[in-house]
Design an enzyme around this catalytic site. Sequence first.
Site, mmCIF file in Angstrom:
data_model
loop_
_atom_site.group_PDB
_atom_site.id
_atom_site.type_symbol
_atom_site.label_atom_id
_atom_site.label_comp_id
_atom_site.label_asym_id
_atom_site.label_seq_id
_atom_site.Cartn_x
_atom_site.Cartn_y
_atom_site.Cartn_z
ATOM 1 N N SER A 187 -0.330 9.080 0.690
ATOM 2 C CA SER A 187 0.225 10.416 0.503
ATOM 3 C C SER A 187 1.441 10.697 1.374
ATOM 4 C CB SER A 187 -0.855 11.455 0.790
ATOM 5 O OG SER A 187 -1.414 11.221 2.071
ATOM 6 N N ASP B 123 -11.218 8.298 10.359
ATOM 7 C CA ASP B 123 -10.889 8.061 8.951
ATOM 8 C C ASP B 123 -11.476 6.713 8.522
ATOM 9 O OD1 ASP B 123 -9.919 8.133 6.425
ATOM 10 O OD2 ASP B 123 -7.803 8.188 6.953
ATOM 11 N N ALA C 152 0.861 -1.187 0.000
ATOM 12 C CA ALA C 152 0.000 0.000 0.000
ATOM 13 C C ALA C 152 0.893 1.232 0.000
ATOM 14 C CB ALA C 152 -0.906 0.002 1.228
ATOM 15 N N LYS D 176 5.057 0.532 8.441
ATOM 16 C CA LYS D 176 4.576 1.781 7.853
ATOM 17 C C LYS D 176 5.743 2.770 7.878
ATOM 18 C CE LYS D 176 0.659 4.933 8.720
ATOM 19 N NZ LYS D 176 -0.512 5.126 9.597
#
Length: 452
Positions: free
Chosen positions: A129, A278, A126, A147
């Site tokens: 931004s 989110d 993945a 991440k």
Amino acid sequence: MSNSSGKRFLKLAGMTASIAGKAAKNSFKHLSSDEEKRLQARSELMQDVGLQIADTLGEMKGAVMKVGQIASQYKDVFPPEVAAALEKLQKDAPAMPYSQIKAQVERELGAPIDTLFARFEEQPFAAASIGQVHKATLPNGDSVVVKVQYPDVDKNCDSDLKQVRMALRIAGVLNMSRELQEQLFAEIRQSLHDELDYIKEAHNLRVFAAFHADDTGLIIPRVISSHSSKRILTLSEEMGQPLSVAATWDNEIKQKIATRLFHFTAGQLFELYRMHCDPHPGNFAFRPDGSVVAYDFGGIRSYSDAEVQLFKRFALHAIKGDVTGLEQDLVTLSIRREDDKNIPGEFYESWLAVGLKPLSIAPYHSGPFDFGSSQVHHEVMALMKTSLKYFGQFQPSAATMMLDRTISGQYWNLVNLGVTIDLSPLVAEYLDIPTTLSNGVGAADTPSESTI
């Protein structure tokens, strides 16, 4: 100013100058046009401006693209033409070269990547931004996801936001007072800074995992502290299927998923006073037993007891059809402007008739609601056209911006899941009311406060 920061500034300044020229030309060209032509011209300008902003931001990684993504979710803040154009920024961003990712991991964690991990997949699964996610294996054999924040994203955050705000203001997109602009952009800025701080996100993950610990069907990844920092976040690998696959499962399983998504949002708001804001479908994964995996705890909003009690009161007034109480709540929330212009009760009743339908609130809807064939979003658009003359008396509110984004996102998750479910018992549970109240009290038979 560094070379890369200078290039970013010039690109954003060029976008702003171009938009300013278009806005001035449009204004001059339609000075003598009638109202209908001016509205049509403004709509076309907004479409053009939205596309230009989306194209410019889409070329630029980092905070500025994240600003565009956040903006696209605040449909009550921006004209629909601009919000629609910005929505394309929600798509996955192109990945950053592995060499830069490797250097960032080693710089942040202070050791060679081959020492830190037994395996680290060079291709991300993945990319977004402000960072991308790689699968990896720890030396002890545990499967994890890593991440990695892009280098220097945080350094450009504030200047990027200022440029985007200037472009929007010059285009006439921000039709609100300077004070309200300050509040809204402070909210967006805080949201950005929170998402850029992986130490804060790790803390959020622990807090929310503890809060949801009693529901074994709601899975929140575990933080691997030894392999995490402000710009690197390593988590246990918790896999599931995307929403598109879950949508093919039996309705009984989909009802379990929908119930968990409802508890996920409502439980956090009304009991924890902190909320995951989110609800993008990519931030959830689903399992065939109805379990839900929740990701990305960077965008968290905390609420005071006074705010939560006001939200609860607003919901009760809506369910009871008490438009007088509802309007007072909207004034307190700074959504309804305080002026002498009267808004008829029918205006609010029309919106309640549409908005309460998915919650199976009678008399607007009785029994299970079929989200898969929901027309509510189309009805909202139609109602907006007939309600235009009253819209000047309303404005976005910093207090509800993240809440609106979350409720709207979860509505779309249930629509795309295609579930048929009666949510009214869950509504009654969180508002501490009898199920019968959420199933049939209208304005005509409103109970006294003492019965609630």
